[in-house]
Design an enzyme around this catalytic site. Structure first.
Site, PDB file in Angstrom:
ATOM      1  N   LYS A  43       0.901  -1.155  -0.013  1.00 21.06           N
ATOM      2  CA  LYS A  43       0.007  -0.058  -0.001  1.00 21.06           C
ATOM      3  C   LYS A  43       0.901   1.355  -0.126  1.00 21.06           C
ATOM      4  O   LYS A  43       0.292   2.277  -0.220  1.00 21.06           O
ATOM      5  CB  LYS A  43      -0.800  -0.096   1.209  1.00 21.06           C
ATOM      6  CG  LYS A  43      -1.937  -1.033   1.479  1.00 21.06           C
ATOM      7  CD  LYS A  43      -2.501  -0.956   2.720  1.00 21.06           C
ATOM      8  CE  LYS A  43      -3.259  -2.242   3.148  1.00 21.06           C
ATOM      9  NZ  LYS A  43      -3.799  -2.162   4.497  1.00 21.06           N
ATOM     10  N   GLY A  44       2.172   1.260   0.378  1.00 20.38           N
ATOM     11  CA  GLY A  44       3.123   2.174   0.518  1.00 20.38           C
ATOM     12  C   GLY A  44       3.208   3.197  -0.444  1.00 20.38           C
ATOM     13  O   GLY A  44       3.431   4.650  -0.293  1.00 20.38           O
ATOM     14  N   GLU A  99       7.928   2.516  -6.190  1.00 16.94           N
ATOM     15  CA  GLU A  99       7.725   2.003  -4.763  1.00 16.94           C
ATOM     16  C   GLU A  99       7.968   2.962  -3.740  1.00 16.94           C
ATOM     17  O   GLU A  99       8.589   4.210  -3.975  1.00 16.94           O
ATOM     18  CB  GLU A  99       9.183   0.967  -4.670  1.00 16.94           C
ATOM     19  CG  GLU A  99       8.980  -0.366  -4.692  1.00 16.94           C
ATOM     20  CD  GLU A  99       8.447  -0.907  -3.538  1.00 16.94           C
ATOM     21  OE1 GLU A  99       7.806  -0.276  -2.516  1.00 16.94           O
ATOM     22  OE2 GLU A  99       8.655  -2.145  -3.582  1.00 16.94           O
ATOM     23  N   ASP A 100       7.637   2.935  -2.618  1.00 14.83           N
ATOM     24  CA  ASP A 100       8.018   3.577  -1.667  1.00 14.83           C
ATOM     25  C   ASP A 100       9.009   3.493  -1.033  1.00 14.83           C
ATOM     26  O   ASP A 100      10.008   4.752  -0.658  1.00 14.83           O
ATOM     27  CB  ASP A 100       6.807   3.456  -0.293  1.00 14.83           C
ATOM     28  CG  ASP A 100       6.857   2.020   0.197  1.00 14.83           C
ATOM     29  OD1 ASP A 100       7.547   0.970  -0.444  1.00 14.83           O
ATOM     30  OD2 ASP A 100       6.021   1.668   1.088  1.00 14.83           O
ATOM     31  N   ASP A 103      14.473  -1.476   0.983  1.00 16.88           N
ATOM     32  CA  ASP A 103      15.213  -1.595   2.255  1.00 16.88           C
ATOM     33  C   ASP A 103      16.059  -2.906   1.952  1.00 16.88           C
ATOM     34  O   ASP A 103      17.413  -2.484   1.628  1.00 16.88           O
ATOM     35  CB  ASP A 103      14.073  -2.021   3.299  1.00 16.88           C
ATOM     36  CG  ASP A 103      14.393  -1.982   4.630  1.00 16.88           C
ATOM     37  OD1 ASP A 103      15.567  -1.583   4.944  1.00 16.88           O
ATOM     38  OD2 ASP A 103      13.798  -2.810   5.487  1.00 16.88           O
ATOM     39  N   LYS A 131      17.213   2.830   1.552  1.00 19.52           N
ATOM     40  CA  LYS A 131      17.870   2.519   2.614  1.00 19.52           C
ATOM     41  C   LYS A 131      19.074   1.564   2.528  1.00 19.52           C
ATOM     42  O   LYS A 131      19.061   0.342   2.723  1.00 19.52           O
ATOM     43  CB  LYS A 131      16.790   1.964   3.606  1.00 19.52           C
ATOM     44  CG  LYS A 131      17.225   2.516   5.131  1.00 19.52           C
ATOM     45  CD  LYS A 131      16.289   1.696   6.026  1.00 19.52           C
ATOM     46  CE  LYS A 131      14.633   1.965   6.058  1.00 19.52           C
ATOM     47  NZ  LYS A 131      14.024   1.231   7.165  1.00 19.52           N
ATOM     48  N   PHE A 152      13.371   3.292  10.949  1.00 16.10           N
ATOM     49  CA  PHE A 152      12.236   2.874  10.382  1.00 16.10           C
ATOM     50  C   PHE A 152      11.314   4.127  10.266  1.00 16.10           C
ATOM     51  O   PHE A 152      11.252   4.876  11.053  1.00 16.10           O
ATOM     52  CB  PHE A 152      11.551   1.800  11.519  1.00 16.10           C
ATOM     53  CG  PHE A 152      10.355   1.224  10.737  1.00 16.10           C
ATOM     54  CD1 PHE A 152      10.591  -0.003  10.147  1.00 16.10           C
ATOM     55  CD2 PHE A 152       9.068   1.634  10.877  1.00 16.10           C
ATOM     56  CE1 PHE A 152       9.938  -0.608   9.271  1.00 16.10           C
ATOM     57  CE2 PHE A 152       8.060   0.822  10.282  1.00 16.10           C
ATOM     58  CZ  PHE A 152       8.513  -0.304   9.437  1.00 16.10           C
ATOM     59  N   ASP A 159       3.799   2.872   6.716  1.00 10.41           N
ATOM     60  CA  ASP A 159       3.418   2.659   8.086  1.00 10.41           C
ATOM     61  C   ASP A 159       4.057   1.926   8.832  1.00 10.41           C
ATOM     62  O   ASP A 159       5.276   1.303   8.569  1.00 10.41           O
ATOM     63  CB  ASP A 159       2.002   1.586   7.611  1.00 10.41           C
ATOM     64  CG  ASP A 159       2.589   0.312   7.363  1.00 10.41           C
ATOM     65  OD1 ASP A 159       3.347   0.072   6.189  1.00 10.41           O
ATOM     66  OD2 ASP A 159       2.085  -0.569   7.843  1.00 10.41           O
ATOM     67  N   ARG A 165       0.028   6.082   8.072  1.00 10.77           N
ATOM     68  CA  ARG A 165       0.372   6.335   6.725  1.00 10.77           C
ATOM     69  C   ARG A 165      -0.442   7.615   6.210  1.00 10.77           C
ATOM     70  O   ARG A 165       0.266   8.416   5.180  1.00 10.77           O
ATOM     71  CB  ARG A 165      -0.535   5.338   6.124  1.00 10.77           C
ATOM     72  CG  ARG A 165      -0.171   3.965   5.830  1.00 10.77           C
ATOM     73  CD  ARG A 165      -0.901   3.285   4.692  1.00 10.77           C
ATOM     74  NE  ARG A 165      -0.932   1.824   5.139  1.00 10.77           N
ATOM     75  CZ  ARG A 165       0.192   0.976   4.634  1.00 10.77           C
ATOM     76  NH1 ARG A 165       1.184   1.334   4.108  1.00 10.77           N
ATOM     77  NH2 ARG A 165       0.111  -0.268   4.960  1.00 10.77           N
TER      78      ARG A 165
HETATM   79  P1  IMP Z   1      12.301  -4.758   1.669  1.00  5.82           P
HETATM   80  O1  IMP Z   1      12.024  -6.142   0.921  1.00  5.82           O
HETATM   81  O2  IMP Z   1      13.217  -5.090   2.867  1.00  5.82           O
HETATM   82  O3  IMP Z   1      13.345  -3.762   0.598  1.00  5.82           O
HETATM   83  O4  IMP Z   1      11.045  -3.919   2.102  1.00  5.82           O
HETATM   84  C1  IMP Z   1      10.314  -3.404   1.067  1.00  5.82           C
HETATM   85  C2  IMP Z   1       8.953  -2.872   1.604  1.00  5.82           C
HETATM   86  O5  IMP Z   1       8.966  -2.895   3.328  1.00  5.82           O
HETATM   87  C3  IMP Z   1       8.703  -1.808   1.532  1.00  5.82           C
HETATM   88  O6  IMP Z   1       7.908  -1.745   0.229  1.00  5.82           O
HETATM   89  C4  IMP Z   1       7.863  -1.184   2.635  1.00  5.82           C
HETATM   90  O7  IMP Z   1       6.461  -1.772   2.432  1.00  5.82           O
HETATM   91  C5  IMP Z   1       8.385  -2.171   4.041  1.00  5.82           C
HETATM   92  N1  IMP Z   1       9.488  -1.166   4.541  1.00  5.82           N
HETATM   93  C6  IMP Z   1      10.839  -1.238   4.530  1.00  5.82           C
HETATM   94  N2  IMP Z   1      11.249  -0.554   5.286  1.00  5.82           N
HETATM   95  C7  IMP Z   1      10.142   0.394   6.023  1.00  5.82           C
HETATM   96  C8  IMP Z   1      10.358   1.476   6.682  1.00  5.82           C
HETATM   97  O8  IMP Z   1      11.153   2.198   7.279  1.00  5.82           O
HETATM   98  N3  IMP Z   1       9.203   1.885   7.020  1.00  5.82           N
HETATM   99  C9  IMP Z   1       7.977   1.447   6.365  1.00  5.82           C
HETATM  100  N4  IMP Z   1       7.969   0.501   5.681  1.00  5.82           N
HETATM  101  C10 IMP Z   1       9.148  -0.101   5.330  1.00  5.82           C
END
Ligand code: IMP
Length: 175
Positions: A43-44, A99-100, A103, A131, A152, A159, A165
């Site tokens: 949803k981000g 993408e939001d 990470d 990140k 975070f 969220d 959000r």
């Molecule tokens: P990844 O697979 O670890 O890159 O994470 C991707 C998803 O995790 C993002 O699209 C977010 O929905 C969530 N996410 C990762 N870090 C954060 C954060 O700092 N705040 C909120 N959501 C996060």
């Protein structure tokens, strides 16, 4: 962090607006004369997507996909599933994923791989935040808004446990 705690502003709504404008200018330059499909990852990305597309002055289509990776906590489970799939044809289209946050990179790496198999004409990634300190798999971000610290983040669509959000700024959620 309790629901009542007030997260600290990292990027204000004015900084976000300026950054979204910069990204829109880059995307407009690269997609002139094309008719891309912008794919938001729910949803981000919903707020970012809504602001971004209002600044794009060429024909485009909007689609959303929903993936599950995070549970209710702050750590990625690393197990990614498509929860709501694509309802548009992707083959032969210019596809731009919105993408939001990137990470660990696991979610978007899974998604790009999943999309590549559907044979789009082109496939690029636009991420509002990155990140890099937490990366587990390499990811190329074609259009990037902000590089962020290992904190975070919440707000502007992001969220923590489905909360925050609606904050208009990008904030750090502190314990
Ligand atoms: P990844 O697979 O670890 O890159 O994470 C991707 C998803 O995790 C993002 O699209 C977010 O929905 C969530 N996410 C990762 N870090 C954060 C954060 O700092 N705040 C909120 N959501 C996060």
């Amino acid at each position: 962090m309790s629901f009542q705690a007030k997260p600290r502003v990292l990027f204000s709504r004015q900084e976000i607006e300026a950054t979204v404008r910069k990204l829109a200018a880059e995307i407009s330059r690269d997609y002139q004369g094309k008719h891309p499909l912008l794919l938001g990852v729910l949803k981000g990305s919903f707020m970012f997507m809504a602001d971004l597309i209002r600044l794009l002055d060429f024909p485009l289509e909007v689609e959303f996909i929903s993936l599950s990776s995070y549970g209710r906590g702050k750590e990625s489970s690393g197990k990614i599933k498509v929860v709501r799939g694509l309802r548009s044809q992707v083959r032969g289209r210019d596809l731009l994923v919105i993408e939001d946050i990137v990470d660990t990179g696991l979610t978007v790496a899974f998604l790009l791989d999943y999309l590549r198999k559907k044979r789009p004409a082109s496939l690029k990634l636009c991420a509002l935040t990155d990140k890099p300190s937490r990366r587990q798999v390499p990811v190329t971000i074609d259009y990037l808004g902000f590089t962020v610290p290992d904190k975070f983040l919440v707000g502007y669509g992001l969220d923590w446990d489905e909360k925050f959000r609606n904050l208009p700024d990008i904030c750090v959620s502190e314990e």
